[in-house]
Design a protein around this motif. Structure first.
Motif, PDB file in Angstrom:
ATOM      1  N   ASN A  62      42.842   0.650  26.915  1.00 33.68           N
ATOM      2  CA  ASN A  62      43.130   0.222  25.553  1.00 33.68           C
ATOM      3  C   ASN A  62      41.884   0.423  24.695  1.00 33.68           C
ATOM      4  O   ASN A  62      41.193  -0.533  24.330  1.00 33.68           O
ATOM      5  CB  ASN A  62      43.547  -1.251  25.546  1.00 33.68           C
ATOM      6  CG  ASN A  62      44.090  -1.689  24.199  1.00 33.68           C
ATOM      7  OD1 ASN A  62      44.102  -0.918  23.245  1.00 33.68           O
ATOM      8  ND2 ASN A  62      44.532  -2.927  24.130  1.00 33.68           N
ATOM      9  N   PRO A  63      41.534   1.650  24.389  1.00 33.90           N
ATOM     10  CA  PRO A  63      40.303   1.913  23.643  1.00 33.90           C
ATOM     11  C   PRO A  63      40.309   1.347  22.235  1.00 33.90           C
ATOM     12  O   PRO A  63      39.257   1.055  21.682  1.00 33.90           O
ATOM     13  CB  PRO A  63      40.225   3.441  23.644  1.00 33.90           C
ATOM     14  CG  PRO A  63      41.640   3.905  23.835  1.00 33.90           C
ATOM     15  CD  PRO A  63      42.290   2.888  24.705  1.00 33.90           C
ATOM     16  N   VAL A  64      41.498   1.188  21.630  1.00 33.85           N
ATOM     17  CA  VAL A  64      41.550   0.653  20.270  1.00 33.85           C
ATOM     18  C   VAL A  64      41.034  -0.783  20.234  1.00 33.85           C
ATOM     19  O   VAL A  64      40.217  -1.160  19.376  1.00 33.85           O
ATOM     20  CB  VAL A  64      42.990   0.732  19.735  1.00 33.85           C
ATOM     21  CG1 VAL A  64      43.072   0.123  18.342  1.00 33.85           C
ATOM     22  CG2 VAL A  64      43.476   2.168  19.729  1.00 33.85           C
ATOM     23  N   ALA A  65      41.500  -1.590  21.168  1.00 37.37           N
ATOM     24  CA  ALA A  65      41.053  -2.979  21.224  1.00 37.37           C
ATOM     25  C   ALA A  65      39.569  -3.065  21.537  1.00 37.37           C
ATOM     26  O   ALA A  65      38.837  -3.863  20.945  1.00 37.37           O
ATOM     27  CB  ALA A  65      41.852  -3.740  22.282  1.00 37.37           C
ATOM     28  N   GLY A 101      50.590  -8.033  26.630  1.00 39.21           N
ATOM     29  CA  GLY A 101      51.265  -6.772  26.904  1.00 39.21           C
ATOM     30  C   GLY A 101      51.173  -5.815  25.729  1.00 39.21           C
ATOM     31  O   GLY A 101      50.990  -4.606  25.898  1.00 39.21           O
ATOM     32  N   ALA A 102      51.277  -6.353  24.505  1.00 34.74           N
ATOM     33  CA  ALA A 102      51.161  -5.483  23.327  1.00 34.74           C
ATOM     34  C   ALA A 102      49.772  -4.877  23.230  1.00 34.74           C
ATOM     35  O   ALA A 102      49.601  -3.702  22.889  1.00 34.74           O
ATOM     36  CB  ALA A 102      51.469  -6.286  22.064  1.00 34.74           C
ATOM     37  N   GLN A 103      48.749  -5.666  23.563  1.00 37.46           N
ATOM     38  CA  GLN A 103      47.388  -5.131  23.526  1.00 37.46           C
ATOM     39  C   GLN A 103      47.198  -4.051  24.572  1.00 37.46           C
ATOM     40  O   GLN A 103      46.526  -3.042  24.330  1.00 37.46           O
ATOM     41  CB  GLN A 103      46.389  -6.268  23.737  1.00 37.46           C
ATOM     42  CG  GLN A 103      46.312  -7.218  22.551  1.00 37.46           C
ATOM     43  CD  GLN A 103      45.410  -8.399  22.828  1.00 37.46           C
ATOM     44  OE1 GLN A 103      45.003  -8.610  23.969  1.00 37.46           O
ATOM     45  NE2 GLN A 103      45.096  -9.154  21.789  1.00 37.46           N
ATOM     46  N   GLN A 104      47.754  -4.254  25.743  1.00 40.16           N
ATOM     47  CA  GLN A 104      47.615  -3.246  26.782  1.00 40.16           C
ATOM     48  C   GLN A 104      48.338  -1.951  26.413  1.00 40.16           C
ATOM     49  O   GLN A 104      47.966  -0.865  26.858  1.00 40.16           O
ATOM     50  CB  GLN A 104      48.167  -3.775  28.119  1.00 40.16           C
ATOM     51  CG  GLN A 104      47.380  -4.960  28.667  1.00 40.16           C
ATOM     52  CD  GLN A 104      45.916  -4.645  28.821  1.00 40.16           C
ATOM     53  OE1 GLN A 104      45.558  -3.647  29.458  1.00 40.16           O
ATOM     54  NE2 GLN A 104      45.055  -5.451  28.232  1.00 40.16           N
ATOM     55  N   ARG A 105      49.391  -2.074  25.574  1.00 38.61           N
ATOM     56  CA  ARG A 105      50.094  -0.875  25.133  1.00 38.61           C
ATOM     57  C   ARG A 105      49.442  -0.235  23.911  1.00 38.61           C
ATOM     58  O   ARG A 105      49.886   0.787  23.415  1.00 38.61           O
ATOM     59  CB  ARG A 105      51.549  -1.227  24.782  1.00 38.61           C
ATOM     60  CG  ARG A 105      52.377  -1.653  25.986  1.00 38.61           C
ATOM     61  CD  ARG A 105      53.851  -1.745  25.590  1.00 38.61           C
ATOM     62  NE  ARG A 105      54.077  -2.725  24.564  1.00 38.61           N
ATOM     63  CZ  ARG A 105      54.347  -4.014  24.802  1.00 38.61           C
ATOM     64  NH1 ARG A 105      54.367  -4.453  26.037  1.00 38.61           N
ATOM     65  NH2 ARG A 105      54.567  -4.843  23.793  1.00 38.61           N
ATOM     66  N   GLY A 106      48.380  -0.869  23.412  1.00 34.97           N
ATOM     67  CA  GLY A 106      47.665  -0.283  22.280  1.00 34.97           C
ATOM     68  C   GLY A 106      47.848  -1.038  20.990  1.00 34.97           C
ATOM     69  O   GLY A 106      47.172  -0.770  20.015  1.00 34.97           O
TER      70      GLY A 106
END
Length: 855
Positions: free
Chosen positions: A607-610, A439-444
């Protein structure tokens, strides 16, 4: 009734295997004694078990006495029971009072005497146990090794009635005995600790002095105490068990350099029983109430008891807090002892298969893993916790498969405690939507820091644990190494000549290759699960590990490399090339790591950062994969799996998806098609790693389907070109029935995002020829279908041309039915998301409504 001398004569004759008459007579005499007057049986057997009698007579007498006590105790009056209990206790004391000038009693007699005493306690109840416990404790603490051994044996056998289910003692009697054992628990545990302290030192000193008989006597006492401690460890409350010092003594035995393997194995068994225990709700609640103080104390573990003891002024709460403090301190001591023992195992050479050292390493690893899974979250000392988990990681790297099997089950729970959750899997009710690392990854939010923070907060509440820095990356590398070592086993390939693959070496540990393969498949599934969870925590580390694995394996197959395909020309006597199998094994090991890592990788345009963090590594991997050429079916099958695993890359790099699809079609076009009309490969052939061209083509088509299903939106714009490619292969006769079905599913997967209308167009295009041949008009069945379904045609089998019991026409019907079934399975449920299920008037309002026009 026969005299004692007659019994001795018959029993002496029964020892000879050739004297069948004497053996039958002895068996009949035993039956008569057991079923006759119990008082006469006791009088006779007490004479038979006297010290001067032959061993066989004493064994016979103890057997009858145990039966009488266990089965006919109720036939005695209360005074008789008391007298019998005294007689049995006297015999036990007699065994422990043998003069040092005489030979000691054999273990069989000591065990029989202790078992008989325990049986009397079981029948008479807790009152007798409480009355003899002071004598048992005094005997265990005495300097006499025989007396100490007998006392420990009695304590063990009495406690086993609680630890092991026994239909003879249930209900109220079990509760009474449990009460008696619990009330005498402090005495028993202190006596065991004193025994270990005194007689272990005495055994070491006697051994150093060369006095072997004395050393063996003290060693037997230590062994009996450890066996009793293992039984008590199964049920005794944890707090008094931790306070007694018995577990500290076991940890000392584990970590001592001069300790014999027998001592270490038994001490490990004690800790293993304790590791499987639950801490209890009261202790857990007290730990939770004082956990903030423990975590705040940081590396100073000594603050834990004070924080817990100060949890409440209430007497009951204070007692619970004191128990919790004792449990925490005891578990910390256990972790230290196990950590030292693990380091000693890792520092030495790997033990041979089937040796005592090898079994000890496996049991020790199981104990360490169980403590890590069940109790490590309550350890307040961060340094100790990190060292303990490092020891577990070291055992996970141990070269033995049985050690890996014992270590790997602990890691999924530890990783989930840090917040690792896989997408699309079951989420525990206590997990809110969007929680965890995924969930944290999906939020960025991306990186290991978030996972460690979640783990620390979980540890503060007593429900989680944070792994030390670098642990996730190290565990990823460990999983990669193991999966590469096991390459080729799951597919039944020969691993000889494949760098890093160890299948042929591991075969010596198992009875057959099939047994090894079955064991490895289970371990591989665990390792792949660990890989997925590690990837959710640290995607960048997983991407780097994948890139390194792909680079290494593809480097082996380059010209001049150890697996140069040009060397595959030399065939073995079975028509197979050893180099082909080695290439397939190496590729399978790489695929086993890349597949789960890519499946768990956070690749989403949301999630472009990931995506940006892992994109360079993925692009480099894909570039190297697309440049490799293989011709053998084994290598093509494994390479297509590797390409399929990269399908999700198209979610963030659409051009990568089209490049993958073009490469797979190129591979498919380059495979021979001489067996395209053959029946589909059987399950065994598929298991054998695609050694035929047909199996390789089916694997490539399955890879095309997997790539399309991973990112259907990416390929939707290229649907017509995709369909033309499939149509070209079909019209040229280069597709078998199974391959046509896989590509049909791929087309439907790509058409899905365009809506039901597009899906119906693809269905119509796929099934039009099938409809014309078998159902030329609605409700009209083709005469060919009626003929083929007749018993006469089915009975012809291969007589009219064909194979595997069916004619060519029957196989054509089979492939058409299979195609229709796969289309139905893939497209059923496709409907317009803007309409409610069951709504009227719209195309595709229900699954059936969307399919009926095409069918």
């Amino acid at each position: 009734m026969a005299s004692v001398q007659q019994y001795l004569s018959v029993l002496a004759g029964a020892q000879s295997g050739a004297n069948a008459d004497a053996q039958r007579a002895a068996a009949q005499m035993q039956i008569e004694l057991k079923n006759g007057d119990p008082r006469n049986a006791i009088n006779l057997c007490m004479q038979l078990i006297a010290r001067g009698q032959p061993l066989e007579a004493r064994h016979f007498g103890y057997g009858v006495l145990q039966h009488v006590v266990a089965r006919r105790w109720s036939q005695f009056t209360h005074p008789e029971r008391q007298e019998l209990a005294k007689l049995v206790y006297d015999k036990l004391s007699e065994c422990g009072a043998v003069p040092t000038s005489e030979p000691p009693e054999p273990f069989m007699i000591k065990s029989k005497a202790a078992t008989l005493m325990a049986e009397v306690v079981r029948q008479e109840g807790a009152a007798l146990w409480s009355s003899i416990m002071p004598e048992m404790a005094a005997g265990a603490c005495s300097d006499s090794p025989v007396r100490a051994e007998l006392s420990a044996l009695v304590m063990r056998y009495v406690a086993e009635d609680v630890a092991v289910y026994n239909s003879d003692i249930i209900g109220g009697r079990m509760k009474e005995l449990l009460y008696g054992l619990t009330s005498t628990l402090p005495q028993a545990l202190q006596a065991m600790y004193r025994l270990l302290e005194v007689h272990f030192s005495a055994a070491m000193n006697a051994a150093a002095a060369g006095n072997t008989p004395v050393a063996k006597a003290h060693a037997a006492a230590v062994s009996a105490a450890l066996s009793a401690a293992a039984v008590y460890g199964e049920w005794a409350p944890l707090a008094p068990l931790m306070r007694s010092g018995v577990l500290d003594a076991c940890c000392q035995l584990l970590s001592s350099q001069c300790t014999d393997i027998a001592y270490r194995a038994q001490a490990c068994e004690v800790l293993r029983h304790v590791a499987h225990r639950r801490r209890g709700d009261t202790v857990n609640a007290a730990i939770a109430s004082g956990a903030a103080g423990i975590v705040a104390g940081g590396k100073n573990a000594s603050t834990a008891p004070a924080a817990l003891a100060a949890a409440s002024a209430d007497d009951a709460a204070r007692e619970a807090a004191a128990d919790a403090a004792a449990v925490v301190v005891g578990l910390e001591a256990v972790c230290r002892g196990l950590g030292v023992a693990a380091q000693r195992v890792l520092a030495g050479a790997p033990a041979e298969v089937g040796s005592e050292e090898g079994e000890y390493a496996r049991r020790l690893t199981e104990t360490v893993a169980t403590v890590a899974a069940n109790h490590v979250q309550v350890i307040g000392d961060e340094g100790l916790r990190a060292a303990f988990l490092e020891a577990l990681l070291g055992l996970t790297k141990h070269p033995r498969l049985d050690v890996l099997a014992a270590a790997i089950p602990a890691w999924p729970g530890l990783l989930r405690a840090m917040g690792a959750e896989l997408p699309g899997t079951f989420v525990r009710p206590d997990k809110a939507i969007g929680s965890g690392v995924w969930g944290a990854q999906q939020r960025g939010g991306f990186g290991a820091g978030g996972g460690a923070e979640n783990g620390a907060s979980a540890a503060a509440s007593g429900g989680g644990v944070s792994l030390p820095g670098g642990a996730v990356a190290a565990l990823l590398e460990c999983a990669r190494t193991w999966l590469q070592r096991g390459g080729g086993l799951a597919s039944g390939l020969s691993t000889a000549g494949a760098p890093e693959c160890k299948g042929d070496e591991w075969e010596d540990e198992y009875d057959s290759r099939d047994e090894l393969r079955e064991a490895w498949i289970g371990l591989r599934a665990r390792l792949m699960e660990v890989t997925k969870l590690c990837t959710t925590l640290e995607p960048a580390a997983a991407a780097a590990a994948m890139s390194g694995s792909v680079t290494a394996v593809l480097g082996w197959v380059q010209p001049g490399g150890p697996l140069d395909p040009a060397k595959a020309a030399a065939m073995g006597p079975d028509g197979r090339s050893a180099v082909d199998d080695a290439i397939g094994s190496a590729l399978e090991g790489c695929v086993s790591f890349v597949e789960p890592a890519m499946a768990a990788m956070a690749l989403s345009s949301a999630n472009p950062v990931a995506a940006a963090a892992v994109a360079p590594a993925l692009e480099g991997m894909l570039t190297r994969m697309l440049a490799v050429e293989f011709s053998s079916p084994v290598a093509v099958s494994q390479m297509s799996r590797l390409l399929e695993s990269m399908g999700r890359t198209a979610l963030v790099r659409p051009d990568a998806g089209t490049a993958l699809l073009h490469r797979l079609f190129a591979i498919l076009s380059g495979l021979p098609t001489d067996d395209v009309k053959s029946p589909p490969a059987r399950a065994k052939a598929a298991m054998m790693a695609g050694r035929t061209s047909q199996a390789a083509r089916q694997r490539v088509c399955a890879a095309i389907l997997g790539v399309c299903a991973a990112a259907p939106e990416v390929f939707n714009a290229h649907l017509e070109a995709f369909a033309n490619q499939v149509d070209s292969l079909r019209s040229e006769g280069r597709l078998s029935g199974a391959e046509r079905g896989a590509l049909a599913e791929a087309l439907l997967a790509v058409a899905g995002p365009s809506g039901p209308a597009r899906v119906r167009d693809v269905l119509r295009w796929l099934l039009e020829s099938v409809q014309r041949r078998w159902v030329p008009a609605p409700g009209a069945v083709s005469p060919d279908l009626v003929r083929l379904a007749s018993l006469r045609e089915l009975a012809k089998g291969e007589g009219a041309g064909g194979t595997q019991g069916l004619s060519d026409a029957h196989w054509e019907l089979f492939h058409d039915v299979q195609l229709a079934e796969r289309c139905l399975r893939r497209s059923a449920g496709d409907h317009d998301p803007g309409q409610q299920d069951g709504g009227g008037g719209g195309g595709g309002g229900t699954p059936g409504g969307g399919l009926s026009p095409a069918m």
